[in-house]
Structure formats: structure tokens, C-alpha cells
Design a protein around this motif. Sequence first.
Motif, short mmCIF file in Angstrom:
data_model
loop_
_atom_site.label_atom_id
_atom_site.label_comp_id
_atom_site.label_asym_id
_atom_site.label_seq_id
_atom_site.Cartn_x
_atom_site.Cartn_y
_atom_site.Cartn_z
N ASN A 174 -6.73 42.76 -50.07
CA ASN A 174 -7.09 42.95 -48.67
C ASN A 174 -8.47 43.61 -48.55
OD1 ASN A 174 -7.10 43.44 -45.97
ND2 ASN A 174 -5.77 45.25 -46.11
N GLU A 175 -9.38 42.95 -47.83
CA GLU A 175 -10.74 43.50 -47.68
C GLU A 175 -10.92 44.18 -46.34
OE1 GLU A 175 -13.78 40.63 -48.52
OE2 GLU A 175 -12.91 40.10 -50.46
N ASP A 176 -9.79 44.42 -45.65
CA ASP A 176 -9.89 45.01 -44.31
C ASP A 176 -9.27 46.41 -44.30
OD1 ASP A 176 -10.42 45.22 -41.65
OD2 ASP A 176 -8.61 44.20 -41.01
N ASN A 177 -9.76 47.28 -45.22
CA ASN A 177 -9.26 48.66 -45.27
C ASN A 177 -10.09 49.54 -44.35
OD1 ASN A 177 -7.26 48.54 -47.59
ND2 ASN A 177 -9.08 47.57 -48.45
N LYS A 178 -9.56 50.77 -44.11
CA LYS A 178 -10.31 51.69 -43.24
C LYS A 178 -11.37 52.46 -44.00
CE LYS A 178 -6.85 52.28 -39.68
NZ LYS A 178 -5.63 52.96 -39.34
N ILE A 179 -11.39 52.30 -45.35
CA ILE A 179 -12.37 53.03 -46.15
C ILE A 179 -13.37 52.01 -46.72
CG2 ILE A 179 -12.66 54.62 -48.08
CD1 ILE A 179 -9.63 55.21 -47.69
N ALA A 180 -14.64 52.24 -46.47
CA ALA A 180 -15.69 51.29 -46.88
C ALA A 180 -15.66 51.06 -48.39
CB ALA A 180 -17.05 51.80 -46.44
N GLU A 181 -15.52 52.17 -49.16
CA GLU A 181 -15.55 52.05 -50.62
C GLU A 181 -14.42 51.16 -51.13
OE1 GLU A 181 -16.04 54.75 -48.99
OE2 GLU A 181 -17.99 55.52 -49.68
N LEU A 182 -13.26 51.27 -50.48
CA LEU A 182 -12.13 50.44 -50.90
C LEU A 182 -12.43 48.97 -50.63
CD1 LEU A 182 -8.72 52.11 -50.05
CD2 LEU A 182 -9.79 51.72 -52.24
N ASN A 183 -13.12 48.69 -49.51
CA ASN A 183 -13.48 47.31 -49.20
C ASN A 183 -14.47 46.78 -50.24
OD1 ASN A 183 -11.81 47.10 -47.02
ND2 ASN A 183 -13.34 47.85 -45.57
N HIS A 184 -15.43 47.65 -50.65
CA HIS A 184 -16.37 47.23 -51.70
C HIS A 184 -15.60 46.91 -52.98
CE1 HIS A 184 -19.59 48.16 -49.14
NE2 HIS A 184 -19.62 49.46 -49.32
N PHE A 185 -14.63 47.80 -53.28
CA PHE A 185 -13.82 47.60 -54.48
C PHE A 185 -13.07 46.27 -54.39
CE2 PHE A 185 -9.57 47.93 -56.34
CZ PHE A 185 -9.90 48.11 -57.66
N ALA A 186 -12.42 46.03 -53.22
CA ALA A 186 -11.63 44.81 -53.04
C ALA A 186 -12.53 43.58 -53.15
CB ALA A 186 -10.92 44.85 -51.69
N GLU A 187 -13.74 43.65 -52.54
CA GLU A 187 -14.68 42.51 -52.61
C GLU A 187 -15.02 42.20 -54.06
OE1 GLU A 187 -18.16 43.30 -50.21
OE2 GLU A 187 -16.88 43.59 -48.46
N SER A 188 -15.38 43.27 -54.82
CA SER A 188 -15.75 43.07 -56.22
C SER A 188 -14.58 42.50 -57.01
CB SER A 188 -16.18 44.40 -56.86
OG SER A 188 -17.23 44.93 -56.12
#
Length: 511
Positions: free
Chosen positions: A307-321
Motif C-alpha cells: 500500500n502506497e497510501d500511508n499517512k507517513i511519507a517515509e513509509l510511502n517511499h519505502f512502499a514505492e521502493s
Amino acid sequence: MNTAPSISQLQLRAFIIVIAIFVLTKVAYRVFIEQPLVEETLSLLIKRDLEDIRHDAQRYLTHLEDINYKLVQQNFPEQAVPDELFLALDIDGVFFIDAALNTVVKKGFNHLTQQPLQFELDDFDRFPEHKRLFLPRSNGQKFMPTSGMIQTLYGPAFFSSAQIISTLKEGENNGYIMVVRILEQNFLDDFAKDGYAQLSLNAISKSVNPDKLKHWTDIPVIGRQNPVNQLVIDDYFDKPIAILTVTHTTSVVSPWFDERGFIYVGILMLSLLAWRVWAIKRFVTPIRALALQIKAMSENLKLEKLNEDNKIAELNHFAESFNHLTTTVKQQASKLNEQIYLDPLTQIANRRAFNQHFTRQVNLLKRHNIGFCLIMADVDHFKRYNDSLGHLAGDEALVKVAQILTGFFKRNADICARYGGEEFIMLFSDVSIAFAEQQMNDMLASMHEQAIEHPDSPTAQYVTLSLGACFVDGNKVDASKLQQEGVIALADEALYSSKEQGRNRLTIKHY
Ligand SMILES: Nc1nc2c(ncn2[C@@H]2O[C@H](COP(=O)(O)OP(=O)(O)OP(=O)(O)O)[C@@H](O)[C@H]2O)c(=O)[nH]1
């Protein structure tokens, strides 16, 4: 080993840091702000307390002097001294000494306990300096009373003495009168009643150095609570006789930790708890969710998108990678998959791919009676080809043969594979024997047409193939008894037969 702290450990550290900051702030506030302010106020209060005590002592001495005058006016001590007098005047001793310093009347009576007391203040043989307690002060004023403090058998006492003369101001000296009041605790309490301090009196001991008395400002700042000051009480002869401890009760410094402190700490704890709940919801839960998702992928051997729609930006970067990585892995896996089933030289299906396809085909036969024709092809005199034209040319020839043969297999149900070395294996699904035979003849014809030069071949001037096929009729064969190896062995036999008969030909056998 991973030594990075967990979020719980980080929270514990943060908690300790917050508490430490709280304590340090409290100490710093007390030492640098509160204490100097309090100290300034208290110095004023202490000064006032001490002034009041001095003033009260002076007032009391004047009061005793008044008593003396009253007694003189009443022509004391012509009569005996009644106990009531002690009670009425709050005194504990009376002395009348004549002009020659002989004791005429002396009486001690504790006006509180109403017990008789034995004073020795007039024992001039033992204490010759005591004569000075009775004599008027030699400052030229004849009637100036003598007063102050004196040590008695019952502890320090106030005393006051006066000369008795016929008339108050002049006349013959009829002797001296002295009144005594012991400084017992009750008296001290009375004494302090109108003041702002508590008083207590202690006998002076030899070990006490009056220069080292307890003064509030001598106590280290951290330890100061109740301001305490000690004063040395000197007797009439300036000899220290007692220590007066003055505790300034109205000027107590607020304690280090009171109700307010508990409230602050309570609020702090609740805030930290609320922060912890919030932090877990905000940071820990989404991280755990991602970790669980990745774990499930690993267990199911199936890569999915995070899921790339988290409330934490870093987690979204992690998910994207991570998602980018899974795409790459999928592509690599797909390539690898292709290569597993591909012959590297000819780029057509390999033996493994053929075996899988063959198994599926046999299952089709067993379930739906769908027949097939399995064909084996072998390049004739290929050793001679290699020997005459070289191994590289041999490779190129094999690639060309593979291209010619695969041209006959367009349907997904059919397959053409390299079986190994200069051997190929093929399968036509659900075809008639006539069709299969026609295709095989066409293959031999194509080889003729393509005419890959083979100068050393005893069979022809070009590269030729020998073909052997095993035809399996889906409607006639007993599928349950069919063996894959048996089919291949028959095709191989047919191929051998073609070789035996002179090569560049085909042979078909029925299963
Ligand atoms: N260039 C090349 N040669 C190969 C390859 N695989 C097998 N060979 C050669 O193919 C030849 C096969 O020789 P043989 O099994 O004696 O058969 P043949 O010479 O074709 O004779 P027949 O089959 O009886 O007509 C050998 O010399 C192998 O070295 C390959 O990938 N490339």
C-alpha cells in the motif's frame, strides 16, 4: 546482529529524558530563581523576628523593674512574701538584701508548678561577683535598676534588682530587692506568642563553639527548609549560659514536592501515555502492517504491491521502493523462467520444456482421448560436418535446422524442441497420421530447399535429416497403459530404422 533500538526502547529513552528534563528544570528553578527570591524575603523576615525577640526581652526586663518598684512602694519586705504574689506576678523568686548585703528575706516558688525553689544567687561566699547583681548600676544614676540574665540551679532566668530607699528618689539606703523569672519553655512560648518564630532554649555545652552556631544561610541551598537561627544567651557577666534556637515558622520555604508537583507529574505521565498511544497508532501499526504483508508474501511465495497510501511519507517511499523492487524481481523471474525452458544455442524449447509439454499431452490423451504424433529428428553425418567445416559452422547449421523445423509448429498445442546434441524432438497434437506424414515429408523437402552445404556427407551435398515418429491414435490406444518412455522408445526405433535404410527419410510406427 541488529543492535538498533526498537520503538518501545526509544519510547523508554524519551520517557527517561523527559523526566530528567523535568527534574533538572525543577532543580534549576529552585536554585536559580525561587531560592534567591525566597532568601531575600526570608532575610527580611528573620531580621524582623530577631528584632522582635530582642524587643520582647527588653520589654520583659522593664516589666520586672516595674514589679520591683511596686514591691518597694508596698514597703516590701516588711511582711512575709505570700505564694499568691508569685502567682499574681508570674515570677519565681524574690530576694531582699539589706544595705550590708545580708539576706533578710529570700523565697523561691515556681509559679507554674507551685513548688518551692532554692536559689543560691545570694550565696556571696561562693559567688562574690553576685553582689553586682544587687547593686545599682554605676553609671551615676542612683536608681537605675540592674537587670539581665543569670544562670540558676533551674536554668537561665531573667532577673531585675533595685535599691530600696525611704522615698523613691532619695533618702537612706534600706537595702536591695530582686525578682527572678526562670526561662522555662512555657515562658518562651509566651514570649514568642506575639512574634513569628518558635523559641527553644538549650544549655550551653563546652563542645558548642558559639562562633559555629547554626545560621540558616550557612546551610547548603538544597537542604534549606525551615529557616533556623541560633543565638547565644549571655548572662549579666557576659558569660554564655544558653543557646536560643529561633525557628522562623511563618517563613517556611515551600517543600520540593507538594500537591502541585504530584499534579504536574500526573499530567506529565498522562501526556506521555497519550503520546505513546498516538505514536503506536501513527507509526508502529502501519509499519507492523507492512511487515506482516511482506511476511505473508514470503510465506505464500507470491509478490504483491504494498500500500502506497500511508499517512507517513517515509513509509510511502519505502512502499514505492519495495514495489519497484518486486517489479524488477518479477521481470527477472520471468526471464529466468524462459531461460529454464529455452535451448541457449538455437533459442527454441529445450528437453525440459518438451517433457512438460509431453506430460500435458499424455494427460489430454487420458482424459479426452486426444492423440498425437511424436517425431524425432537427427542430423545425418553431423560428426563429419563438424570435422570438415568446424564446430562453429556446426553450431550455425544446428540453428538453421532448428529454424526450419520450428516453422512447422505454429499451434500452442504443438512443440518443436532440441532434444540434445544434433537431435530434435517434435509433437503434433490431435492430427491424423496422414497429416503427420505430410509434415515430415515437407520437413525433408525444406531441408533440401534450404540446402545447408555438407560437402563431406555420403548421403547428399546438403545437410539432411533422418526422422522417426510414433503415432498415437487417441481413439484406439489404451490410454491408461500408455508409457511416455515407450512412446519415445518407439520413435527412436523408427529413427534408427530411417538411419538404417539410408538416412534422409522418415519412418512412422504405431503405438
Ligand atoms: N557443432 C556442434 N556439434 C555438436 C553439438 N552437439 C553434438 N554435436 C556433434 O554431433 C556429432 C554427433 O555425432 P554422431 O552421434 O556420431 O552421429 P553422426 O555423425 O551425425 O552420424 P549419424 O547420426 O549416424 O548420421 C558429434 O560429433 C558431436 O560432437 C553442438 O551443439 N554443436
